[in-house]
Write an enzyme that holds these catalytic residues in place. Structure first.
Site, PDB file in Angstrom:
ATOM      1  N   LYS A  11      -9.312   4.430  46.662  1.00 37.22           N
ATOM      2  CA  LYS A  11      -9.180   4.220  48.111  1.00 37.22           C
ATOM      3  C   LYS A  11      -8.276   3.011  48.416  1.00 37.22           C
ATOM      4  O   LYS A  11      -7.946   2.225  47.526  1.00 37.22           O
ATOM      5  CB  LYS A  11     -10.582   4.047  48.713  1.00 37.22           C
ATOM      6  CG  LYS A  11     -11.462   5.313  48.598  1.00 37.22           C
ATOM      7  CD  LYS A  11     -12.789   5.118  49.323  1.00 37.22           C
ATOM      8  CE  LYS A  11     -13.654   6.367  49.261  1.00 37.22           C
ATOM      9  NZ  LYS A  11     -14.924   6.190  50.036  1.00 37.22           N
ATOM     10  N   TYR A  51     -12.621  14.740  55.062  1.00 35.02           N
ATOM     11  CA  TYR A  51     -14.006  14.300  55.265  1.00 35.02           C
ATOM     12  C   TYR A  51     -14.710  15.102  56.363  1.00 35.02           C
ATOM     13  O   TYR A  51     -15.667  14.612  56.961  1.00 35.02           O
ATOM     14  CB  TYR A  51     -14.033  12.807  55.589  1.00 35.02           C
ATOM     15  CG  TYR A  51     -13.978  11.914  54.367  1.00 35.02           C
ATOM     16  CD1 TYR A  51     -14.983  11.959  53.389  1.00 35.02           C
ATOM     17  CD2 TYR A  51     -12.950  11.002  54.178  1.00 35.02           C
ATOM     18  CE1 TYR A  51     -14.946  11.133  52.277  1.00 35.02           C
ATOM     19  CE2 TYR A  51     -12.911  10.170  53.055  1.00 35.02           C
ATOM     20  CZ  TYR A  51     -13.921  10.244  52.110  1.00 35.02           C
ATOM     21  OH  TYR A  51     -13.890   9.422  51.006  1.00 35.02           O
ATOM     22  N   ASN A 114     -15.216   1.182  49.692  1.00 39.70           N
ATOM     23  CA  ASN A 114     -15.974   1.205  48.433  1.00 39.70           C
ATOM     24  C   ASN A 114     -15.169   1.759  47.251  1.00 39.70           C
ATOM     25  O   ASN A 114     -15.732   2.369  46.341  1.00 39.70           O
ATOM     26  CB  ASN A 114     -17.320   1.929  48.622  1.00 39.70           C
ATOM     27  CG  ASN A 114     -17.153   3.380  49.017  1.00 39.70           C
ATOM     28  OD1 ASN A 114     -16.025   3.865  49.162  1.00 39.70           O
ATOM     29  ND2 ASN A 114     -18.263   4.085  49.172  1.00 39.70           N
ATOM     30  N   HIS A 117     -13.537   7.560  45.623  1.00 42.22           N
ATOM     31  CA  HIS A 117     -14.203   8.809  46.008  1.00 42.22           C
ATOM     32  C   HIS A 117     -14.305   9.678  44.771  1.00 42.22           C
ATOM     33  O   HIS A 117     -13.393   9.687  43.938  1.00 42.22           O
ATOM     34  CB  HIS A 117     -13.388   9.556  47.072  1.00 42.22           C
ATOM     35  CG  HIS A 117     -13.857  10.976  47.248  1.00 42.22           C
ATOM     36  ND1 HIS A 117     -14.902  11.295  48.078  1.00 42.22           N
ATOM     37  CD2 HIS A 117     -13.473  12.134  46.638  1.00 42.22           C
ATOM     38  CE1 HIS A 117     -15.130  12.610  47.988  1.00 42.22           C
ATOM     39  NE2 HIS A 117     -14.276  13.140  47.120  1.00 42.22           N
ATOM     40  N   GLU A 128     -11.810  20.257  47.134  1.00 41.83           N
ATOM     41  CA  GLU A 128     -11.109  18.975  47.254  1.00 41.83           C
ATOM     42  C   GLU A 128      -9.847  18.934  46.385  1.00 41.83           C
ATOM     43  O   GLU A 128      -8.832  18.367  46.789  1.00 41.83           O
ATOM     44  CB  GLU A 128     -12.054  17.826  46.878  1.00 41.83           C
ATOM     45  CG  GLU A 128     -13.160  17.637  47.911  1.00 41.83           C
ATOM     46  CD  GLU A 128     -14.140  16.544  47.549  1.00 41.83           C
ATOM     47  OE1 GLU A 128     -15.069  16.313  48.350  1.00 41.83           O
ATOM     48  OE2 GLU A 128     -13.993  15.919  46.482  1.00 41.83           O
TER      49      GLU A 128
HETATM   50  P1  GDP Z   1     -19.913   9.100  48.345  1.00 42.71           P
HETATM   51  O1  GDP Z   1     -19.975  10.539  47.926  1.00 42.71           O
HETATM   52  O2  GDP Z   1     -20.669   8.187  47.405  1.00 42.71           O
HETATM   53  O3  GDP Z   1     -18.505   8.603  48.571  1.00 42.71           O
HETATM   54  O4  GDP Z   1     -20.676   8.952  49.734  1.00 42.71           O
HETATM   55  P2  GDP Z   1     -20.811   9.964  50.998  1.00 42.71           P
HETATM   56  O5  GDP Z   1     -20.224  11.297  50.661  1.00 42.71           O
HETATM   57  O6  GDP Z   1     -22.221   9.908  51.450  1.00 42.71           O
HETATM   58  O7  GDP Z   1     -19.944   9.253  52.108  1.00 42.71           O
HETATM   59  C1  GDP Z   1     -18.541   9.344  52.103  1.00 42.71           C
HETATM   60  C2  GDP Z   1     -17.956   7.979  52.368  1.00 42.71           C
HETATM   61  O8  GDP Z   1     -18.296   7.582  53.693  1.00 42.71           O
HETATM   62  C3  GDP Z   1     -18.506   6.846  51.492  1.00 42.71           C
HETATM   63  O9  GDP Z   1     -17.856   6.725  50.245  1.00 42.71           O
HETATM   64  C4  GDP Z   1     -18.249   5.639  52.348  1.00 42.71           C
HETATM   65  O10 GDP Z   1     -16.882   5.218  52.239  1.00 42.71           O
HETATM   66  C5  GDP Z   1     -18.485   6.169  53.751  1.00 42.71           C
HETATM   67  N1  GDP Z   1     -19.849   5.891  54.187  1.00 42.71           N
HETATM   68  C6  GDP Z   1     -20.991   6.491  53.762  1.00 42.71           C
HETATM   69  N2  GDP Z   1     -22.066   5.989  54.384  1.00 42.71           N
HETATM   70  C7  GDP Z   1     -21.600   5.029  55.229  1.00 42.71           C
HETATM   71  C8  GDP Z   1     -22.224   4.161  56.167  1.00 42.71           C
HETATM   72  O11 GDP Z   1     -23.449   4.131  56.339  1.00 42.71           O
HETATM   73  N3  GDP Z   1     -21.397   3.320  56.870  1.00 42.71           N
HETATM   74  C9  GDP Z   1     -20.037   3.317  56.682  1.00 42.71           C
HETATM   75  N4  GDP Z   1     -19.278   2.470  57.412  1.00 42.71           N
HETATM   76  N5  GDP Z   1     -19.414   4.135  55.802  1.00 42.71           N
HETATM   77  C10 GDP Z   1     -20.184   4.974  55.096  1.00 42.71           C
HETATM   78 MG    MG Z   2     -19.511  12.244  48.983  1.00 43.56          MG
END
Ligand code: GDP
Ligand code: MG
Length: 141
Positions: A11, A51, A114, A117, A128
């Site tokens: 990222k 997303y 973070n 991905h 994807e």
């Molecule tokens: P991942 O699969 O571990 O990347 O997590 P998810 O699929 O649940 O979420 C996608 C992305 O959305 C995450 O990698 C974060 O960058 C972002 N994200 C997820 N949860 C939060 C949140 O509670 N707050 C914010 N600001 N970003 C979030």
């Molecule tokens: Mg995810």
């Protein structure tokens, strides 16, 4: 064990830190091969499309803004159990909860910035990967 492919994105925060090589080295050390890769500046529409599953979540707009804040490094990783292995190397979504030694523990700033991905299942990996790469751009070896 099955050979799988997964989509990995380094990222904007980690690209800005000049950490592409350090992160790719972790994938390679774990036995995953980079079989396709490209540095890309996502458009808003591309980030929203990627997303789309998170469209209704409160953090969607922040996530899209962050993902277009600079170039990202998109790659296809291939290897045994690649999907789960990549998720293990990445660590938990929130870097505060990520296990020591994981990519997010070492490179991530916050829950949105973070670092990486990774696809979470075979079905999402297929979608994807196709979002970014034609089959002719993927080189298994
Ligand atoms: P991942 O699969 O571990 O990347 O997590 P998810 O699929 O649940 O979420 C996608 C992305 O959305 C995450 O990698 C974060 O960058 C972002 N994200 C997820 N949860 C939060 C949140 O509670 N707050 C914010 N600001 N970003 C979030
Ligand atoms: Mg995810």
């Amino acid at each position: 064990m099955a050979i799988e492919r997964t989509l990995s994105i380094i990222k904007p925060d980690a690209v800005a830190k000049n950490a592409i090589g350090q992160i790719v080295a972790r994938f390679e050390a774990a036995g995953l091969k980079v079989v396709a890769a490209r540095l890309v500046q996502l458009s808003r529409a591309e980030a929203e499309g990627f997303y789309a599953v998170h469209k209704e979540r409160p953090f969607f707009n922040d996530l899209v803004e962050f993902m277009i804040s600079g170039p990202v490094f998109v790659q296809v990783l291939e290897g045994e159990n690649a999907i789960a292995k990549n998720r293990e190397l990445m660590g938990a979504t929130n870097p505060k909860e990520a296990a020591p030694g994981t990519i997010r523990a070492d490179f991530a700033e916050s829950i949105d910035a973070n670092a990486v991905h990774g696809s979470d299942a075979p079905e999402t990996a297929a979608v994807e990967i196709a979002y970014f790469f034609a089959e002719t751009e993927i080189h298994s070896r």
